[in-house]
Design a protein around this motif. Structure first.
Motif, PDB file in Angstrom:
ATOM      1  N   SER A   5      39.502  38.409  24.836  1.00 28.47           N
ATOM      2  CA  SER A   5      39.999  39.682  24.310  1.00 28.47           C
ATOM      3  C   SER A   5      40.919  40.313  25.336  1.00 28.47           C
ATOM      4  N   PRO A   6      42.174  40.577  24.989  1.00 28.84           N
ATOM      5  CA  PRO A   6      43.096  41.187  25.961  1.00 28.84           C
ATOM      6  C   PRO A   6      42.748  42.625  26.311  1.00 28.84           C
ATOM      7  N   ASP A   7      41.872  43.250  25.574  1.00 24.11           N
ATOM      8  CA  ASP A   7      41.531  44.645  25.831  1.00 24.11           C
ATOM      9  C   ASP A   7      40.461  44.785  26.915  1.00 24.11           C
ATOM     10  N   LEU A   8      39.818  43.672  27.328  1.00 22.34           N
ATOM     11  CA  LEU A   8      38.737  43.726  28.289  1.00 22.34           C
ATOM     12  C   LEU A   8      39.267  43.414  29.681  1.00 22.34           C
ATOM     13  N   PRO A   9      38.864  44.164  30.711  1.00 25.07           N
ATOM     14  CA  PRO A   9      39.372  43.902  32.061  1.00 25.07           C
ATOM     15  C   PRO A   9      38.792  42.623  32.632  1.00 25.07           C
ATOM     16  N   GLY A  10      39.534  42.033  33.602  1.00 28.91           N
ATOM     17  CA  GLY A  10      39.057  40.850  34.288  1.00 28.91           C
ATOM     18  C   GLY A  10      38.015  41.208  35.345  1.00 28.91           C
ATOM     19  N   LEU A  11      37.505  40.174  36.025  1.00 29.62           N
ATOM     20  CA  LEU A  11      36.454  40.349  37.013  1.00 29.62           C
ATOM     21  C   LEU A  11      36.925  39.816  38.363  1.00 29.62           C
ATOM     22  N   MET A  16      31.919  36.982  39.168  1.00 28.85           N
ATOM     23  CA  MET A  16      32.170  35.951  38.164  1.00 28.85           C
ATOM     24  C   MET A  16      30.906  35.417  37.509  1.00 28.85           C
ATOM     25  N   ALA A  17      29.738  35.711  38.052  1.00 26.90           N
ATOM     26  CA  ALA A  17      28.502  35.319  37.368  1.00 26.90           C
ATOM     27  C   ALA A  17      28.356  36.021  36.024  1.00 26.90           C
ATOM     28  N   ARG A  18      29.098  37.116  35.836  1.00 24.16           N
ATOM     29  CA  ARG A  18      29.082  37.850  34.568  1.00 24.16           C
ATOM     30  C   ARG A  18      30.170  37.374  33.607  1.00 24.16           C
ATOM     31  N   TYR A  19      30.866  36.319  33.972  1.00 24.14           N
ATOM     32  CA  TYR A  19      31.951  35.826  33.125  1.00 24.14           C
ATOM     33  C   TYR A  19      31.375  34.952  32.011  1.00 24.14           C
ATOM     34  N   THR A  20      30.494  35.506  31.230  1.00 19.50           N
ATOM     35  CA  THR A  20      29.862  34.804  30.119  1.00 19.50           C
ATOM     36  C   THR A  20      29.147  35.816  29.235  1.00 19.50           C
ATOM     37  N   PRO A  21      29.178  35.642  27.938  1.00 23.81           N
ATOM     38  CA  PRO A  21      28.395  36.537  27.061  1.00 23.81           C
ATOM     39  C   PRO A  21      26.906  36.292  27.150  1.00 23.81           C
ATOM     40  N   VAL A 107      38.827  32.453  40.419  1.00 21.52           N
ATOM     41  CA  VAL A 107      38.866  33.310  39.245  1.00 21.52           C
ATOM     42  C   VAL A 107      39.696  32.689  38.126  1.00 21.52           C
ATOM     43  N   THR A 108      40.481  31.671  38.430  1.00 22.80           N
ATOM     44  CA  THR A 108      41.265  30.996  37.397  1.00 22.80           C
ATOM     45  C   THR A 108      40.475  29.907  36.687  1.00 22.80           C
ATOM     46  N   GLY A 109      39.249  29.635  37.124  1.00 22.03           N
ATOM     47  CA  GLY A 109      38.436  28.599  36.500  1.00 22.03           C
ATOM     48  C   GLY A 109      38.709  27.200  37.015  1.00 22.03           C
ATOM     49  N   ARG A 110      39.396  27.074  38.150  1.00 18.65           N
ATOM     50  CA  ARG A 110      39.688  25.753  38.725  1.00 18.65           C
ATOM     51  C   ARG A 110      40.020  25.931  40.198  1.00 18.65           C
ATOM     52  N   LEU A 111      40.058  24.809  40.921  1.00 17.03           N
ATOM     53  CA  LEU A 111      40.478  24.837  42.311  1.00 17.03           C
ATOM     54  C   LEU A 111      41.999  24.811  42.361  1.00 17.03           C
ATOM     55  N   ARG A 112      42.606  25.764  43.026  1.00 18.00           N
ATOM     56  CA  ARG A 112      44.062  25.896  43.086  1.00 18.00           C
ATOM     57  C   ARG A 112      44.590  25.032  44.232  1.00 18.00           C
ATOM     58  N   PRO A 298      48.070  35.398  45.496  1.00 20.13           N
ATOM     59  CA  PRO A 298      47.177  34.558  44.689  1.00 20.13           C
ATOM     60  C   PRO A 298      46.316  35.417  43.771  1.00 20.13           C
ATOM     61  N   GLN A 299      46.065  34.925  42.608  1.00 18.17           N
ATOM     62  CA  GLN A 299      45.309  35.692  41.618  1.00 18.17           C
ATOM     63  C   GLN A 299      43.889  35.915  42.116  1.00 18.17           C
ATOM     64  N   ASN A 300      43.467  37.167  42.200  1.00 16.12           N
ATOM     65  CA  ASN A 300      42.116  37.472  42.666  1.00 16.12           C
ATOM     66  C   ASN A 300      41.280  38.201  41.620  1.00 16.12           C
ATOM     67  N   VAL A 301      41.769  38.266  40.376  1.00 12.68           N
ATOM     68  CA  VAL A 301      41.018  38.830  39.260  1.00 12.68           C
ATOM     69  C   VAL A 301      41.082  37.838  38.109  1.00 12.68           C
ATOM     70  N   SER A 302      39.972  37.643  37.443  1.00 17.46           N
ATOM     71  CA  SER A 302      39.907  36.654  36.377  1.00 17.46           C
ATOM     72  C   SER A 302      40.636  37.141  35.128  1.00 17.46           C
ATOM     73  N   PRO A 303      40.935  36.238  34.187  1.00 20.65           N
ATOM     74  CA  PRO A 303      41.386  36.675  32.863  1.00 20.65           C
ATOM     75  C   PRO A 303      40.282  37.459  32.165  1.00 20.65           C
ATOM     76  N   PRO A 304      40.574  38.081  31.020  1.00 22.49           N
ATOM     77  CA  PRO A 304      39.517  38.793  30.288  1.00 22.49           C
ATOM     78  C   PRO A 304      38.338  37.888  29.985  1.00 22.49           C
ATOM     79  N   PRO A 305      37.126  38.404  30.043  1.00 28.08           N
ATOM     80  CA  PRO A 305      35.950  37.589  29.735  1.00 28.08           C
ATOM     81  C   PRO A 305      36.024  37.026  28.329  1.00 28.08           C
ATOM     82  N   PRO A 306      35.379  35.894  28.085  1.00 26.62           N
ATOM     83  CA  PRO A 306      35.430  35.286  26.756  1.00 26.62           C
ATOM     84  C   PRO A 306      34.665  36.096  25.727  1.00 26.62           C
ATOM     85  N   ALA A 307      35.152  36.049  24.503  1.00 27.34           N
ATOM     86  CA  ALA A 307      34.447  36.679  23.388  1.00 27.34           C
ATOM     87  C   ALA A 307      33.276  35.797  22.971  1.00 27.34           C
TER      88      ALA A 307
END
Length: 401
Positions: A5-11, A16-21, A107-112, A298-307
């Motif tokens: 959801s683009p309306d939800l802020p990243g983490l 990142m342990a909260r990056y899950t419903p 925070v991107t979900g992979r090793l950069r 470098p990106q230090n905030v994740s994308p919006p959490p998954p719906a």
């Protein structure tokens, strides 16, 4: 594909342990318990297996009864044991954590990999500075192996090949465990970054043994700076790079002399002169990394959490409230989103007709089957007959016979 959801802020990384419903407060605690238990069981199995294989292969025994694999093979087994903690961490992220395994890397979900390569280049001059300064320290204070006997090119090259393969895996496993899982497990409960960095740094220093107070302080500073860089850059790449280059240098110098790899000394046994120099080098590395970090960002905030993946999840979502069906469209009945009509016949039309039987003929009896007077009772029919009157006999009927 996971919907976001683009309306939800990243983490940030430590949250990142909260990056899950599926997040619950007890999941990081359960994952830590299972991780420790699993590593203990694996250590027992690994020790028994290598001991039996060593005895079967004819390796000699040490005075304490353990098998003597020699400096090179023994170091390889120790590094392999630590490196195998990496898949255990990933399993803990996947199962108790119920989130993608890559979220422990960054925070991107992979090793950069590009950022990791840049951090490796930044770690080289800082580590070389440590080597040069340590060379001028007194031999009894620097812990140097310079007065040892040269091991020979054959053994040295074999040791370097082994170290080049296993040291990066061992260093990455420690970073995934301390700066990865433990830092994010604490961050699931505490929001402030510095409070999150402290526990993993203390555990990291204690895991290397209790040597000198200065050696413990050096490891503590390493854990604090590595944890801060991890949060600041949004991933483990900076910490992994410093750890890999530092360990390669330390193990490489030890492999150059006879029985150097067989030494039981660790970074916790460093004297105060070497510990002070190492802490200064760690801070220099942090400055080198942060200088390009401001430019490259470098990106230090994740994308919006998954719906949520299903519209009927039986638990509330941690990042906002949706309707009873989550972020998905609400069900549309036969009358759209408006209120349904209060009609006992549902969406079908009412039967059309003068009576309860619709357009069909109404019953002409005086009483209906349930004893209720007919609505036509007392009304003369078309021939003028009242209720209960029989029609007159017709000519030619039975009375004429």
């Amino acid at each position: 594909m996971t919907e976001t959801s683009p309306d939800l802020p990243g983490l940030p990384y430590h949250r990142m342990a909260r990056y899950t419903p599926h997040h619950r407060w007890w999941r990081p605690l359960l994952g830590t318990l299972l991780l420790v238990l699993g590593w203990f069981l694996f250590a027992v199995f690994f020790y028994v297996l290598t001991d039996e294989l060593g005895r079967a292969a004819g390796y000699p025994e040490l005075p304490d009864g353990e098998v003597d694999f020699g400096p090179v093979l023994g170091t390889a087994l120790d590094l392999t044991f630590i490196a195998l903690a990496l898949p255990l961490v990933l399993l803990a992220v996947l199962w108790p954590g119920r989130r993608p395994a890559g979220t422990v890397a960054s925070v991107t979900g992979r090793l950069r990999w590009r950022w990791l390569a840049w951090c490796l280049l930044a770690a080289v001059p800082a580590t070389l500075l440590l080597t040069v300064v340590a060379f001028f320290l007194p031999d009894d204070q620097s812990g140097s192996e310079a007065d040892g006997v040269w091991v020979g090119w054959g053994t040295f090259l074999v040791s370097l090949a082994m170290l080049a393969v296993l040291v990066p895996l061992q260093s990455a496993a420690e970073e995934y465990l301390f700066r990865g899982w433990l830092l994010q497990a604490a961050g699931a409960l505490v929001r402030f970054p510095w409070l999150v960095v402290l526990p993993q740094a203390a555990l990291f220093a204690a895991a290397h043994g209790w040597g000198t107070p200065w050696g413990f302080a050096d490891l503590l500073v390493f854990g604090l700076v590595a944890g801060w860089l991890t949060i600041r850059t949004g991933g483990l790449e900076a910490a992994i790079a410093l750890h890999v280059v530092n360990n390669l240098l330390a193990f490489g110098l030890s492999a150059a002399v006879v029985d150097g790899l067989a030494s039981d000394e660790t970074a916790a046994d460093a004297p105060w002169q070497l510990a002070v120099v190492d802490m200064a080098v760690i801070l220099v590395y942090a400055l080198i990394v942060l200088w390009p970090a401001r430019r490259r960002s470098p990106q230090n905030v994740s994308p919006p959490p998954p719906a949520p993946v299903a519209p009927h999840l039986p638990y509330p979502q941690p990042w906002g409230s949706y309707g009873p069906y989550g972020p998905y469209p609400q069900p549309q009945g036969p009358y759209g989103p408006h209120a349904q009509p209060q009609n006992p016949h549902g969406p079908y039309p009412q039967p059309q007709g003068p009576g309860p039987y619709g357009p069909y003929p109404q019953p002409q009896s005086t009483y209906w089957p349930h004893g209720t007077p007919s609505p036509n009772a007392g009304v003369p029919d078309a021939g003028g007959r009242g209720p209960g009157e029989q029609p007159p006999d017709r000519p030619g009927g039975p009375q004429d016979s």
